[in-house]
Enzyme design. Sequence first.
Site, PDB file in Angstrom:
ATOM      1  N   VAL A 123       0.689  -1.137  -0.062  1.00  0.00           N
ATOM      2  CA  VAL A 123       0.074   0.000   0.009  1.00  0.00           C
ATOM      3  C   VAL A 123       0.944   1.159  -0.016  1.00  0.00           C
ATOM      4  CG1 VAL A 123      -1.847   1.148   1.311  1.00  0.00           C
ATOM      5  CG2 VAL A 123      -1.844  -1.278   1.184  1.00  0.00           C
ATOM      6  N   PRO A 124       1.162   1.889  -1.138  1.00  0.00           N
ATOM      7  CA  PRO A 124       2.287   2.415  -1.596  1.00  0.00           C
ATOM      8  C   PRO A 124       2.366   4.184  -0.733  1.00  0.00           C
ATOM      9  CG  PRO A 124       0.949   2.754  -3.446  1.00  0.00           C
ATOM     10  CD  PRO A 124       0.304   1.569  -2.580  1.00  0.00           C
ATOM     11  N   CYS A 125       2.408   4.137   0.524  1.00  0.00           N
ATOM     12  CA  CYS A 125       2.518   5.576   1.127  1.00  0.00           C
ATOM     13  C   CYS A 125       3.886   6.239   0.969  1.00  0.00           C
ATOM     14  CB  CYS A 125       2.330   5.432   2.763  1.00  0.00           C
ATOM     15  SG  CYS A 125       3.488   4.403   3.574  1.00  0.00           S
ATOM     16  N   HIS A 126       4.930   5.429   0.376  1.00  0.00           N
ATOM     17  CA  HIS A 126       6.070   6.087  -0.356  1.00  0.00           C
ATOM     18  C   HIS A 126       5.893   7.008  -1.399  1.00  0.00           C
ATOM     19  CE1 HIS A 126       6.066   2.490  -2.391  1.00  0.00           C
ATOM     20  NE2 HIS A 126       6.732   3.038  -3.462  1.00  0.00           N
ATOM     21  N   ARG A 127       4.787   6.957  -1.939  1.00  0.00           N
ATOM     22  CA  ARG A 127       4.432   7.895  -3.327  1.00  0.00           C
ATOM     23  C   ARG A 127       3.848   8.979  -2.843  1.00  0.00           C
ATOM     24  NH1 ARG A 127       1.845   2.621  -6.366  1.00  0.00           N
ATOM     25  NH2 ARG A 127       3.780   1.690  -6.525  1.00  0.00           N
TER      26      ARG A 127
END
Length: 163
Positions: A123-127
Amino acid sequence: MEDSTYKMLYDAPIGKMIIISNGESIIEIDHVNHDEPVTNNPDDLCQLATKQLDEYFAGKRTSFDLSLKPQGTDFQLKAWTALTTIPYGETISYGEQAKRMDNPKAVRAVGGANGKNPFSIVVPCHRVIGANGTLTGYTGGISRKEWLLDFERSVVGKGESSE
């Protein structure tokens, strides 16, 4: 249903991660930021997550197909769902994420919810980045966030150059 927890350490190119399953769903995938003893007792779900993470880090997977069971408030769940709409290799601001959640004034709350995301990378919170383009707030550390974004952009760039 058994009340079992299965755990597995995963050696990612950006450091150790832990994958935890309850036997029916993945309940956590996170960076290990300290030495913590972990007894590896993986189930098939942990193994599947490992396989998909291997494919991600090989540049062959841009999204994940895992049974996830997030536990959080309604707001957190909505924030994490919004994260899954950010395309691979792209970024949005916290403000944009709040707008996508139909709550444009909730920028700080979005940041707080992202910080509690139990599924790093998947779940790409790094984006999600600051409004001015700076890298901010990643529980895995800013250096990992930068690495992940650079990695995804390099994979997207390779795909475009081969057309």
